[in-house]
Motif scaffolding. Structure first.
Motif, short mmCIF file in Angstrom:
data_model
loop_
_atom_site.label_atom_id
_atom_site.label_comp_id
_atom_site.label_asym_id
_atom_site.label_seq_id
_atom_site.Cartn_x
_atom_site.Cartn_y
_atom_site.Cartn_z
N PRO A 97 0.82 -1.21 0.00
CA PRO A 97 0.00 0.00 0.00
C PRO A 97 0.86 1.26 0.00
N THR A 98 0.36 2.31 -0.62
CA THR A 98 1.08 3.59 -0.58
C THR A 98 0.95 4.16 0.83
N TYR A 99 -0.29 4.26 1.29
CA TYR A 99 -0.56 4.71 2.67
C TYR A 99 -1.28 3.57 3.38
N SER A 100 -1.06 3.44 4.69
CA SER A 100 -1.66 2.28 5.37
C SER A 100 -3.18 2.30 5.31
N GLY A 101 -3.78 3.48 5.29
CA GLY A 101 -5.24 3.50 5.28
C GLY A 101 -5.81 3.71 3.89
N TYR B 23 3.80 -5.16 3.83
CA TYR B 23 4.20 -3.83 4.31
C TYR B 23 5.72 -3.64 4.25
N ALA C 259 8.55 -0.81 3.26
CA ALA C 259 7.49 0.20 3.16
C ALA C 259 7.60 1.00 1.87
N TRP C 260 6.46 1.23 1.25
CA TRP C 260 6.42 1.98 0.00
C TRP C 260 6.98 3.38 0.20
N THR C 261 7.67 3.85 -0.79
CA THR C 261 8.18 5.21 -0.75
C THR C 261 7.97 5.84 -2.11
N ALA D 272 -5.03 11.09 1.17
CA ALA D 272 -3.96 11.09 2.19
C ALA D 272 -2.60 11.45 1.60
N HIS E 293 6.98 10.46 0.59
CA HIS E 293 6.55 9.49 1.58
C HIS E 293 7.56 8.36 1.71
#
Lengths: 239, 163
Positions: free
Chosen positions: B50-54, B83, B86-88, B143, B163
């Motif tokens: 995911p780009t953002y967790s939510g 996860y 983590a995506w950046t 987000a 991010h």
């Protein structure tokens, strides 16, 4: 950690359409969304570790109040805007140092979620600090309101750093974080921002406690009543 | 062991047709969300992050992937959300950044988030390319974006946060 994210998200969501300005509405609900995502990740993993087949939804919607372990500060009602900002400042500062360390956890899943979370928390914290400075160093009224919020919330901050025996065991295996280190960093950072905001740092006094035993304020029950209503009324309902 | 009928590259090529539900000009591949494809006796497993967790688009993306693979005979296939790492915004390709700009979203300036994220950087207006812009709100319609306005052409625009 999952419960903290879930309950805090719930409270921030309550600002939807109620914030003082539109941009603030977006910001607070954006944070709530980040936290819901974090809660999903954490609760899914908790269910997996437990090994009884419970999903993130099971844990969110089918547990009773005494089975929730979120810190008390997360469940307190929003109060006014200054109160919400003061809480966000305290919690996001805690989360910043907490997840920063958890990124190095020996548990790779926790480390990965932490690495994701820290990027988001950095934004939450920067936003909270902006407002603490603006309100504290603003008008007499804004100053008084945020000072009052800081004073009222202070007794709920001690609990953030409490540890149990199990935490020590996890710490020994490099899974959990080193709480006293985080507590020191938190205190230092909070003191620095509050003094820059011309606010008085409350004296250390009595600290509330109970959440790590599942003992909550009366407010959590009310949150769950609303949050779990659908699953209780229509068990197993899905979209 | 069953042999896979499609290679990882072929599958990536198929999935490149899936657009990001929130920014339809870029694909999920260009955004760096597609991480890997593995093959076992149970079939294909597509690994996404995911780009953002939510990010509420993840559910849609997962469905899109399953439908697209099914349509192209890549079956059975499952999608797994990971996860780690983590995506950046580093993983966003230059092509994607250029597309974002044309779409009216200023692409992320920085690589992975470090403390200098909050330094006062010059965000170029995607419309008139002026550097004289001002942040209106750090949080925008999704987000991943902030709201800006250009002081020269007066147009508001969104900036994809690093991010």
């Amino acid at each position: 950690m999952g419960d903290d994210a879930l309950i805090q998200s719930y409270r921030l969501s309550e600002w939807c359409s109620n914030a003082p300005i539109l941009e603030e509405d977006l910001a607070l609900t954006n944070f709530a969304l980040d936290m819901t995502g974090r809660a999903q990740a954490m609760l899914s993993y908790a269910g997996q570790v437990e090994g009884k087949g419970r999903t993130d939804d099971d844990l969110a919607y089918k547990r009773k109040e005494r089975d929730f372990y979120n810190h008390l500060i997360m469940e307190l009602p929003n109060g006014d805007f200054a109160y919400t900002i003061a809480r966000l400042f305290f919690t996001s500062t805690f989360e910043f140092f907490f997840f920063n360390q958890l990124q190095n956890s020996a548990d790779t899943t926790l480390a990965a979620i932490a690495a994701k979370t820290i990027k988001e928390v950095r934004y939450h914290n920067a936003h909270a600090i902006d407002w603490v400075l603006r309100l504290g160093d603003g008008t007499e009224e804004s100053h008084n309101k945020i000072q009052k919020a800081v004073n009222e919330l202070w007794m709920f901050t001690g609990e953030l750093f409490e540890t149990e025996e199990v935490d020590a065991l996890l710490r020994d295996q490099n899974i959990a974080v080193d709480m006293p280190v985080i507590a020191d960093k938190w205190k230092e950072h909070v003191a620095q921002v509050l003094s820059e905001a011309t606010l008085t740092i409350p004296e250390s006094g009595y600290m509330q406690s109970g959440s790590n035993k599942g003992i909550h304020t009366e407010h959590l029950g009310h949150i769950l009543t609303e949050m779990q209503y659908l699953q209780r009324a229509y068990p197993e309902a899905t979209w | 062991m069953v042999k896979p009928s499609h290679t990882k590259e072929e599958i990536f090529a198929i999935l490149s047709a899936i657009a990001d539900p929130e920014i339809p000009v870029v694909s999920i591949y260009e955004m760096g969300m597609l991480r890997d494809v593995t093959f076992s006796d149970k079939g294909y497993e597509v690994i996404i992050t995911p780009t953002y967790s939510g990010c509420p688009a993840m559910g849609i993306i997962e469905q899109d992937i399953k439908m697209m693979l099914d349509k192209n005979g890549v079956t059975p296939a499952t999608v797994k959300l990971v996860y780690d790492p983590a995506w950046t915004t580093d993983w966003m390709s230059d092509v994607a950044k250029e597309k974002l700009k044309k779409y009216g979203i200023a692409p992320p300036l920085h690589s992975s988030c470090t403390q200098d994220v909050f330094a006062h950087n010059i965000i170029e207006c995607p419309h008139c390319h002026s550097g004289d812009t001002v942040m209106i709100s750090r949080f925008g319609s999704t987000a991943c974006k902030s709201l800006y306005q250009c002081n020269d052409c007066k147009e508001p625009f969104e900036y994809f946060k690093c991010h």
